[in-house]
Design a protein around this motif. Structure first.
Motif, PDB file in Angstrom:
ATOM      1  N   CYS A 190       0.894  -1.739   0.180  1.00 13.19           N
ATOM      2  CA  CYS A 190       0.199   0.337  -0.143  1.00 13.19           C
ATOM      3  C   CYS A 190       0.430   1.442  -0.028  1.00 13.19           C
ATOM      4  O   CYS A 190       0.519   2.012  -0.724  1.00 13.19           O
ATOM      5  CB  CYS A 190      -0.837  -0.160   1.242  1.00 13.19           C
ATOM      6  N   ILE A 191       1.740   1.730   0.848  1.00 11.06           N
ATOM      7  CA  ILE A 191       2.452   2.598   0.372  1.00 11.06           C
ATOM      8  C   ILE A 191       3.593   2.603  -0.184  1.00 11.06           C
ATOM      9  O   ILE A 191       3.169   3.470  -0.481  1.00 11.06           O
ATOM     10  CB  ILE A 191       3.655   2.084   1.719  1.00 11.06           C
ATOM     11  N   LEU A 192       3.652   1.521  -0.757  1.00 10.62           N
ATOM     12  CA  LEU A 192       4.614   1.452  -2.256  1.00 10.62           C
ATOM     13  C   LEU A 192       3.788   1.971  -3.671  1.00 10.62           C
ATOM     14  O   LEU A 192       4.321   3.021  -4.216  1.00 10.62           O
ATOM     15  CB  LEU A 192       4.935   0.250  -2.894  1.00 10.62           C
ATOM     16  N   LEU A 193       1.942   1.709  -3.100  1.00 13.07           N
ATOM     17  CA  LEU A 193       1.109   2.309  -4.362  1.00 13.07           C
ATOM     18  C   LEU A 193       1.242   3.812  -4.189  1.00 13.07           C
ATOM     19  O   LEU A 193       1.573   4.806  -4.857  1.00 13.07           O
ATOM     20  CB  LEU A 193       0.112   1.957  -4.241  1.00 13.07           C
ATOM     21  N   ILE A 194       1.374   4.623  -2.903  1.00  9.47           N
ATOM     22  CA  ILE A 194       0.968   5.352  -2.258  1.00  9.47           C
ATOM     23  C   ILE A 194       1.881   6.346  -3.114  1.00  9.47           C
ATOM     24  O   ILE A 194       1.953   7.266  -3.034  1.00  9.47           O
ATOM     25  CB  ILE A 194       0.748   6.074  -0.921  1.00  9.47           C
ATOM     26  N   GLU A 195       3.363   6.004  -2.917  1.00  2.75           N
ATOM     27  CA  GLU A 195       4.822   6.940  -2.850  1.00  2.75           C
ATOM     28  C   GLU A 195       4.827   7.033  -5.224  1.00  2.75           C
ATOM     29  O   GLU A 195       4.942   7.953  -5.281  1.00  2.75           O
ATOM     30  CB  GLU A 195       5.636   5.513  -2.726  1.00  2.75           C
ATOM     31  N   PHE A 196       4.260   5.819  -5.488  1.00  4.83           N
ATOM     32  CA  PHE A 196       4.327   5.899  -6.965  1.00  4.83           C
ATOM     33  C   PHE A 196       3.146   6.951  -7.484  1.00  4.83           C
ATOM     34  O   PHE A 196       3.205   8.062  -8.418  1.00  4.83           O
ATOM     35  CB  PHE A 196       3.793   4.024  -7.397  1.00  4.83           C
ATOM     36  N   ALA A 197       1.629   7.237  -6.748  1.00  6.97           N
ATOM     37  CA  ALA A 197       1.229   8.242  -6.402  1.00  6.97           C
ATOM     38  C   ALA A 197       1.700   9.433  -6.602  1.00  6.97           C
ATOM     39  O   ALA A 197       0.873  10.616  -7.203  1.00  6.97           O
ATOM     40  CB  ALA A 197      -0.172   7.708  -5.360  1.00  6.97           C
ATOM     41  N   MET A 210       6.032  18.078  -2.592  1.00 13.43           N
ATOM     42  CA  MET A 210       6.033  16.178  -2.292  1.00 13.43           C
ATOM     43  C   MET A 210       6.962  16.208  -1.103  1.00 13.43           C
ATOM     44  O   MET A 210       6.101  14.947  -0.463  1.00 13.43           O
ATOM     45  CB  MET A 210       6.512  15.338  -3.257  1.00 13.43           C
ATOM     46  N   PHE A 211       7.528  16.336  -1.000  1.00 13.81           N
ATOM     47  CA  PHE A 211       8.429  15.877   0.539  1.00 13.81           C
ATOM     48  C   PHE A 211       7.498  16.202   1.786  1.00 13.81           C
ATOM     49  O   PHE A 211       7.121  15.206   2.577  1.00 13.81           O
ATOM     50  CB  PHE A 211       9.481  16.628   0.731  1.00 13.81           C
ATOM     51  N   THR A 212       6.684  17.532   2.112  1.00 14.70           N
ATOM     52  CA  THR A 212       6.588  18.133   2.626  1.00 14.70           C
ATOM     53  C   THR A 212       4.846  17.683   3.146  1.00 14.70           C
ATOM     54  O   THR A 212       4.117  17.046   4.194  1.00 14.70           O
ATOM     55  CB  THR A 212       6.228  19.464   2.602  1.00 14.70           C
ATOM     56  N   MET A 213       4.542  17.031   1.609  1.00 13.31           N
ATOM     57  CA  MET A 213       3.193  16.950   1.720  1.00 13.31           C
ATOM     58  C   MET A 213       2.875  15.125   1.403  1.00 13.31           C
ATOM     59  O   MET A 213       2.145  14.524   2.159  1.00 13.31           O
ATOM     60  CB  MET A 213       2.545  16.974   0.520  1.00 13.31           C
ATOM     61  N   GLY A 214       4.006  14.391   1.171  1.00 10.52           N
ATOM     62  CA  GLY A 214       4.341  12.807   1.419  1.00 10.52           C
ATOM     63  C   GLY A 214       4.408  12.220   2.199  1.00 10.52           C
ATOM     64  O   GLY A 214       3.865  11.171   3.265  1.00 10.52           O
ATOM     65  N   ILE A 215       5.068  13.184   2.878  1.00  9.88           N
ATOM     66  CA  ILE A 215       5.412  12.387   4.854  1.00  9.88           C
ATOM     67  C   ILE A 215       4.178  12.583   5.407  1.00  9.88           C
ATOM     68  O   ILE A 215       3.377  10.812   5.937  1.00  9.88           O
ATOM     69  CB  ILE A 215       6.437  13.369   6.030  1.00  9.88           C
ATOM     70  N   PRO A 216       3.068  12.904   5.706  1.00  3.96           N
ATOM     71  CA  PRO A 216       1.469  12.944   6.380  1.00  3.96           C
ATOM     72  C   PRO A 216       0.882  12.132   5.806  1.00  3.96           C
ATOM     73  O   PRO A 216       0.060  11.433   6.472  1.00  3.96           O
ATOM     74  CB  PRO A 216       0.959  14.220   6.730  1.00  3.96           C
ATOM     75  N   VAL A 217       0.840  12.020   4.339  1.00  4.27           N
ATOM     76  CA  VAL A 217      -0.011  10.847   3.660  1.00  4.27           C
ATOM     77  C   VAL A 217       0.641   9.847   4.219  1.00  4.27           C
ATOM     78  O   VAL A 217      -0.148   8.425   4.023  1.00  4.27           O
ATOM     79  CB  VAL A 217       0.102  11.493   2.358  1.00  4.27           C
ATOM     80  N   ILE A 219       1.751   8.518   6.442  1.00  7.39           N
ATOM     81  CA  ILE A 219       1.954   7.885   7.667  1.00  7.39           C
ATOM     82  C   ILE A 219       0.204   7.527   7.915  1.00  7.39           C
ATOM     83  O   ILE A 219       0.058   6.664   8.583  1.00  7.39           O
ATOM     84  CB  ILE A 219       2.263   9.311   8.558  1.00  7.39           C
ATOM     85  N   ILE A 220      -0.539   8.621   7.502  1.00  2.00           N
ATOM     86  CA  ILE A 220      -2.088   8.352   7.155  1.00  2.00           C
ATOM     87  C   ILE A 220      -2.266   7.279   7.205  1.00  2.00           C
ATOM     88  O   ILE A 220      -3.083   6.001   6.980  1.00  2.00           O
ATOM     89  CB  ILE A 220      -3.195   9.569   6.629  1.00  2.00           C
ATOM     90  N   ALA A 221      -2.306   6.552   5.721  1.00  3.58           N
ATOM     91  CA  ALA A 221      -2.128   6.088   4.389  1.00  3.58           C
ATOM     92  C   ALA A 221      -2.202   4.519   5.718  1.00  3.58           C
ATOM     93  O   ALA A 221      -2.157   3.491   5.198  1.00  3.58           O
ATOM     94  CB  ALA A 221      -2.376   5.620   2.811  1.00  3.58           C
ATOM     95  N   GLY A 222      -0.538   4.996   5.997  1.00  2.00           N
ATOM     96  CA  GLY A 222       0.413   3.437   6.105  1.00  2.00           C
ATOM     97  C   GLY A 222      -0.338   2.929   7.554  1.00  2.00           C
ATOM     98  O   GLY A 222      -1.293   1.491   7.637  1.00  2.00           O
ATOM     99  N   LEU A 223      -1.281   4.007   8.280  1.00  2.00           N
ATOM    100  CA  LEU A 223      -1.646   2.978   9.388  1.00  2.00           C
ATOM    101  C   LEU A 223      -3.442   2.747   9.412  1.00  2.00           C
ATOM    102  O   LEU A 223      -3.401   1.570   9.675  1.00  2.00           O
ATOM    103  CB  LEU A 223      -1.948   4.547  10.510  1.00  2.00           C
TER     104      LEU A 223
END
Length: 263
Positions: A190-197, A210-217, A219-223
């Motif tokens: 799932c995290i791999l798909l998020i990083e791809f998106a 994307m560095f600032t926005m990617g980290i919280p996205v 974390i939330i998607a992973g949890l």
């Protein structure tokens, strides 16, 4: 009727060494913070309970030199059995470490009261989950039954071949990382798909950080993915705990026929 003589006391002492070495190698013994005296009494109590149903053999380990050799055999056997349990719990630690790195929790460490060291958040959570599920599936009962059966395959104080027992443990260790990855595979995917998106979005919208926005996205998607995955993780956890039984069965089968006979 019990005969509380020197032979019986030495027999119980050697048995206690095997049980203590097995439990000391497992996180189960440290799941609840207890004083060392309580842990010692627990080991002695289990040893007395098992010794009550066993005939005391003729003492080939009488004499200090023979007694020390017998004690080393018991400690080594207990450590070998405990190592199989430790490897199973190590799969949960591998899964936790993998998710901590993927979600960025690797630098956020807390003090684990079980190991008395700093570990990442999800690694500690997976460790407690492993211990909790171990008790819920009555793994502690299976552990005690395995220790009792080891007394039939490996009589107390008798020599045993460590080389014949290494292969099952090494086979279990070889599957440690595959089981650990299986415990976290859906969340990692799932995290791999998020990083791809996020990569696609960053390519088409370069003005976005994307560095600032990617980290919280992430974390939330992973949890969220981890929460959903907990509803179906039971099968993989069962395989992980079953690896203990497979390794112990291999160790017991490797016992020579002369040691496998009951006394």
């Amino acid at each position: 009727m019990f005969q509380f003589d020197a032979t019986w006391m030495v027999f119980v002492g050697l048995l206690a060494l095997r049980i203590a070495a097995t439990l000391l190698m497992t996180p189960v013994f440290y799941a609840v913070p207890l004083p060392a005296s309580v842990r010692s009494l627990l080991v002695v109590g289990v040893s007395l309970a098992l010794a009550a149903g066993l005939p005391v053999p003729s003492a080939p380990w009488m004499g200090w030199s023979a007694l020390m050799v017998a004690a080393m055999f018991e400690v080594a056997l207990g450590a070998m059995l405990g190592l199989s349990v430790l490897l199973a719990f190590g799969a949960f630690a591998v899964a936790g470490q993998l998710l901590d790195v993927q979600l960025g929790f690797g630098i956020a460490q807390i003090v684990d009261p079980v190991t008395k060291r700093s570990v990442p958040i999800l690694t500690s959570a997976f460790g407690y989950l492993a211990v909790l599920m171990f008790f819920l599936v009555n793994g502690h009962h299976a552990l005690l039954r395995g220790i009792a059966y080891s007394l039939e395959r490996f009589p107390v104080g008798a020599p045993w071949s460590m080389s014949d027992s290494v292969a099952p443990v090494m086979k279990q260790a070889a599957g440690l990382f595959s089981l650990g990855f299986a415990l976290a595979a859906p969340v990692v995917f799932c995290i791999l798909l998020i990083e791809f998106a996020l990569g696609v979005i960053g390519r088409n919208l370069p003005q976005m950080n994307m560095f600032t926005m990617g980290i919280p996205v992430k974390i939330i998607a992973g949890l969220v993915a981890l929460t959903l995955w907990f509803t179906g993780i039971g099968g993989v956890m069962t395989r992980t705990y079953a690896s203990i039984s497979s390794a112990w069965q291999g160790i017991f089968v490797a016992a020579p026929a002369s040691q496998g006979r009951g006394r």
